[in-house]
Design an enzyme around this catalytic site. Sequence first.
Site, PDB file in Angstrom:
ATOM      1  N   ASP A   1     -17.398  58.279  22.353  1.00 54.43           N
ATOM      2  CA  ASP A   1     -17.725  56.981  22.908  1.00 54.43           C
ATOM      3  C   ASP A   1     -16.660  56.000  22.439  1.00 54.43           C
ATOM      4  O   ASP A   1     -16.688  55.521  21.312  1.00 54.43           O
ATOM      5  CB  ASP A   1     -19.126  56.547  22.451  1.00 54.43           C
ATOM      6  CG  ASP A   1     -19.479  55.160  22.971  1.00 54.43           C
ATOM      7  OD1 ASP A   1     -18.605  54.509  23.580  1.00 54.43           O
ATOM      8  OD2 ASP A   1     -20.630  54.735  22.751  1.00 54.43           O
TER       9      ASP A   1
ATOM     10  N   LYS B   1     -15.525  47.773  27.942  1.00 55.91           N
ATOM     11  CA  LYS B   1     -14.932  46.620  27.260  1.00 55.91           C
ATOM     12  C   LYS B   1     -13.477  46.358  27.653  1.00 55.91           C
ATOM     13  O   LYS B   1     -13.245  45.790  28.708  1.00 55.91           O
ATOM     14  CB  LYS B   1     -15.151  46.748  25.751  1.00 55.91           C
ATOM     15  CG  LYS B   1     -16.659  46.736  25.456  1.00 55.91           C
ATOM     16  CD  LYS B   1     -17.092  46.560  24.033  1.00 55.91           C
ATOM     17  CE  LYS B   1     -18.618  46.379  23.996  1.00 55.91           C
ATOM     18  NZ  LYS B   1     -19.322  47.280  23.134  1.00 55.91           N
TER      19      LYS B   1
ATOM     20  N   TYR C   1     -23.788  53.215  18.174  1.00 56.77           N
ATOM     21  CA  TYR C   1     -24.473  52.631  19.329  1.00 56.77           C
ATOM     22  C   TYR C   1     -23.803  53.129  20.592  1.00 56.77           C
ATOM     23  O   TYR C   1     -22.577  53.123  20.696  1.00 56.77           O
ATOM     24  CB  TYR C   1     -24.403  51.105  19.261  1.00 56.77           C
ATOM     25  CG  TYR C   1     -25.021  50.391  20.452  1.00 56.77           C
ATOM     26  CD1 TYR C   1     -26.400  50.441  20.674  1.00 56.77           C
ATOM     27  CD2 TYR C   1     -24.231  49.672  21.347  1.00 56.77           C
ATOM     28  CE1 TYR C   1     -26.971  49.780  21.765  1.00 56.77           C
ATOM     29  CE2 TYR C   1     -24.803  49.004  22.437  1.00 56.77           C
ATOM     30  CZ  TYR C   1     -26.166  49.067  22.636  1.00 56.77           C
ATOM     31  OH  TYR C   1     -26.730  48.420  23.707  1.00 56.77           O
TER      32      TYR C   1
HETATM   33  C1  LIG Z   1     -20.644  47.974  23.680  1.00 57.44           C
HETATM   34  C2  LIG Z   1     -20.823  49.426  23.487  1.00 57.44           C
HETATM   35  C3  LIG Z   1     -21.535  50.208  24.412  1.00 57.44           C
HETATM   36  C4  LIG Z   1     -22.323  49.595  25.542  1.00 57.44           C
HETATM   37  O1  LIG Z   1     -21.523  48.932  26.447  1.00 57.44           O
HETATM   38  P1  LIG Z   1     -22.194  47.801  27.411  1.00 57.44           P
HETATM   39  O2  LIG Z   1     -21.073  47.426  28.317  1.00 57.44           O
HETATM   40  O3  LIG Z   1     -22.650  46.705  26.495  1.00 57.44           O
HETATM   41  O4  LIG Z   1     -23.321  48.439  28.109  1.00 57.44           O
HETATM   42  C5  LIG Z   1     -21.539  51.576  24.249  1.00 57.44           C
HETATM   43  N1  LIG Z   1     -20.893  52.153  23.231  1.00 57.44           N
HETATM   44  C6  LIG Z   1     -20.211  51.441  22.315  1.00 57.44           C
HETATM   45  C7  LIG Z   1     -19.476  52.151  21.231  1.00 57.44           C
HETATM   46  C8  LIG Z   1     -20.158  50.059  22.401  1.00 57.44           C
HETATM   47  O5  LIG Z   1     -19.543  49.354  21.462  1.00 57.44           O
END
Ligand SMILES: *Cc1c(COP(=O)(O)O)cnc(C)c1O
Length: 431
Positions: free
Chosen positions: A239, A267, A144
Amino acid sequence: MNDVMNATLFERACRVIPGGVNSPVRAFGAVGGDPLFIRRGQGSRLFSADGCEFVDFCGSWGPLILGHAHPAVVEAVQRAAADGTSFGACTEREVELAELLCARIPYLERVRLVSSGTEACMTAIRLARGFTRRNKILKFDGCYHGHADALLVSAGSGLLTGGMASSAGIPPGVVTDTLVVPYNDLAAVGTVMADWGGEVAAIIVEPVAANMGLVLPEPGFLEGLRRVTAERGALLIFDEVISGFRFGPTSYGALCGVTPDLTCLGKIIGGGMPIGAVGGRADVMKQLAPEGTVYQAGTLSGNPVAVAAGLATLTMLARENPYPALERLGRLLQEGIARCLVPGVLSAHCVRRGGVFTLFFGDPPLRILADVKRCDTRAYASFFHGMLQRGIYLPSSQFEVCFLSAAHTEADVDRFLSAADESMAAMLVGQ
Ligand SMILES: *Cc1c(COP(=O)(O)O)cnc(C)c1O
């Protein structure tokens, strides 16, 4: 559980907010029941609107590696807010956070702060396309990267064809340039790159996949991605919105020795405030406006309060080094879960790295999304509710990860384990 207040709040929410939630993962769609309204968090604990106490293993889905309301973070936020919540102008603290990120992640030469992980990934993709002057991107099924159109794509029926939009409202044209292959499948990557390599701007990957439950990279997988992108002139994007600063005081790439061209963060680096960041090679990053021609902007980017929370969090992580303790508690938990399981009766398997884990109701190997999807989501739902009744708050889906924080203690792990033991025993009786 007295849940009168909760039911009333959810009813009110549903009248004015679609589904009653501001992010779909919060709905209890996969496990049933009403989502929990939270009033307060402290350390490893959550307190619901109805006054129930829970040990929290969801951690706001990733940011809270120090636990809830860490005094250093709260103080930093209060001080920053008292000086003004936003200027839409440069501040010293945003430079400090950028300097800190570049210092902690050796291959980060420049970094741009944004307001969410979604924005970070969206920007990384646009930047890779602008830099390489190519259109296609390759992603992995089950990873994701936020909810930008081009990234909400899952594998089509044919393995090596273009993906399908995994949401309504995304024009087919937007996803035709997104190629999707299974995680951990270097052979599939090789085939796609042989066919499309000259058109692929970037491969984007979660170096530790944490959005289909926890799926670990197999040895050589990330190295293989580095090799094939270098050969084909494509960029490699890690990511690390979840994995950054989660397994050590740096990125996962720095820990495992694979250097991507671009890194997405979020995060943890915001300590629970809205933030994201994209960083990497200076020659790529300087393509961003105003230096370059790839546009990106944000009214609240580098927001002073978010930046203060992030700085406080990263500073505490460096000072306290909670990582060995997270590993130790994680191991206790994993070993304890193995003891709860009655072999051959309830099929479950705990995948873990450091303080991150998923209890899968299924058997290994769990190396691609298709493996994970075979897990028994109904078993997870009853486990989830069994745990909730016993004061343990877990993510409301089999396909998410659980987090330990620096605020968790051995007693919290013991509570998890006795609740797990009882919940699984109750599930067996219910079978
Ligand atoms: C949470 C997440 C996102 C998106 O971040 P948001 O702050 O919710 O937009 C993108 N990549 C990964 C791997 C994530 O866990």
